[in-house]
Design a protein around this motif. Structure first.
Motif, PDB file in Angstrom:
ATOM      1  N   ALA A   3      53.664  36.290 -88.153  1.00  0.00           N
ATOM      2  CA  ALA A   3      54.661  35.234 -88.361  1.00  0.00           C
ATOM      3  C   ALA A   3      53.883  34.172 -88.966  1.00  0.00           C
ATOM      4  CB  ALA A   3      55.137  34.810 -87.082  1.00  0.00           C
ATOM      5  N   LEU A   6      52.636  27.447 -87.493  1.00  0.00           N
ATOM      6  CA  LEU A   6      53.009  25.943 -87.606  1.00  0.00           C
ATOM      7  C   LEU A   6      52.297  24.997 -88.002  1.00  0.00           C
ATOM      8  CD1 LEU A   6      54.961  25.532 -84.094  1.00  0.00           C
ATOM      9  CD2 LEU A   6      55.800  26.692 -86.099  1.00  0.00           C
ATOM     10  N   HIS A 187      57.581  26.873 -80.557  1.00  0.00           N
ATOM     11  CA  HIS A 187      57.366  28.212 -80.818  1.00  0.00           C
ATOM     12  C   HIS A 187      58.628  28.998 -79.997  1.00  0.00           C
ATOM     13  CE1 HIS A 187      53.458  28.953 -82.401  1.00  0.00           C
ATOM     14  NE2 HIS A 187      53.067  27.988 -81.885  1.00  0.00           N
ATOM     15  N   ARG A 192      62.634  31.044 -84.864  1.00  0.00           N
ATOM     16  CA  ARG A 192      61.098  31.586 -84.888  1.00  0.00           C
ATOM     17  C   ARG A 192      60.955  32.930 -84.513  1.00  0.00           C
ATOM     18  NH1 ARG A 192      58.781  27.052 -87.242  1.00  0.00           N
ATOM     19  NH2 ARG A 192      59.350  25.080 -86.164  1.00  0.00           N
TER      20      ARG A 192
END
Length: 212
Positions: A3, A6, A187, A192
Motif C-alpha cells: 500500500a 501517507l 491509517h 485505505r
C-alpha cells in the motif's frame, strides 16, 4: 502489492515550534515515519546538523534545483529559499512508507495543489503573544525581522482553513500525542483498508472453492 504510504505535512508560522515537535515525534516514531529533509539557503542555527535538520545550500545551488524541477515545492521566506526535494519522497511513498514533511505554510499550500491526498496538519500557537515571545526568545532575529515574521504569521493563520487538522502547540508532548492520533486514525480510514480486506475475502473463498 505494498500500500502506498501517507504523505504527512506539518506546517505553521515561524516560531510556532515545528522543529521541536517534529524532533519529539521522531524520538519515539511509532509509525516509522521517514523524515523528508528540506533544503534551505538560510544560515545554520546553533545545534542544527546539515542533512538532518536541513540541507543547507547556497542560493546558486538552490536555484539549480529549481531549474532541474527537482523540488516538490519551494518558497522564498524572509529573504531565504526553502524547498522539498521530490525524488526520495516518491521512492518512499511507493515503498509503503509514511513520509513526514515539516515545511513553511507557503510550501504546504503548493504541496496541497500537487498532492492533495496528503494529510495536512497546521501547528498553531496558543496565542500571538506567545508566538512573539518564542521568536524573540530564539535570539536569532532583530526587531525588524521579528515584526516581519509576526505580520507573516497573521497571514498564515488565515490559511488554516485549507488544512485537514489544527493542533495547538501549547505543550510539546500534547501536540505530539495529537499528531500521532491523527495519523493512526488516517491509517484506519475505510478507503485505505477496504481493498486489502476485499482481497483477503476473495482469496479465502477462492481457496475454499478449490478445496471443495
Amino acid at each position: 502489492m505494498e500500500a502506498r504510504g501517507l504523505l504527512i505535512v506539518l506546517s505553521g508560522p515561524s516560531g510556532v515550534g515545528k522543529g521541536t515537535v517534529r524532533s519529539a515525534i521522531f524520538e519515539n516514531n511509532p509509525f516509522n515515519y521517514v523524515y523528508s529533509v528540506s533544503a534551505t539557503t538560510r544560515k545554520k542555527r546553533e545545534g542544527e546538523v546539515d542533512g538532518k535538520d536541513y540541507h543547507f545550500v547556497s542560493r546558486e545551488e538552490f536555484e539549480q534545483l529549481i531549474q532541474e524541477d527537482a523540488l516538490l515545492e519551494y518558497a522564498e521566506y524572509v529573504g531565504n529559499y526553502y524547498g522539498t526535494p521530490i525524488a526520495k519522497i516518491e521512492e518512499n511513498l511507493a515503498a509503503g512508507k509514511d513520509v513526514f514533511l515539516e515545511i513553511e505554510v507557503q510550501g504546504a499550500m503548493k504541496v496541497k495543489q500537487k498532492m492533495p491526498e496528503g494529510i495536512f496538519i497546521f501547528l498553531a500557537p496558543p496565542s500571538l503573544q506567545e508566538l512573539e515571545s518564542r521568536i524573540t526568545g530564539r535570539g536569532t532575529d532583530d526587531a525588524s525581522i521579528i515584526y516581519e515574521r509576526m505580520q507573516m504569521a497573521r497571514e498564515e493563520i488565515d490559511l488554516m482553513q485549507h488544512y485537514d487538522y489544527v493542533v495547538v502547540n501549547d505543550k510539546v508532548k500534547h501536540a505530539v500525542a495529537k499528531i500521532n492520533a491523527i495519523i493512526m486514525s488516517e491509517h484506519l480510514r475505510v478507503e485505505r483498508v477496504v481493498d486489502q480486506l476485499k482481497l483477503d475475502i476473495h482469496n479465502y473463498f477462492q481457496k475454499v472453492g478449490n478445496e471443495s
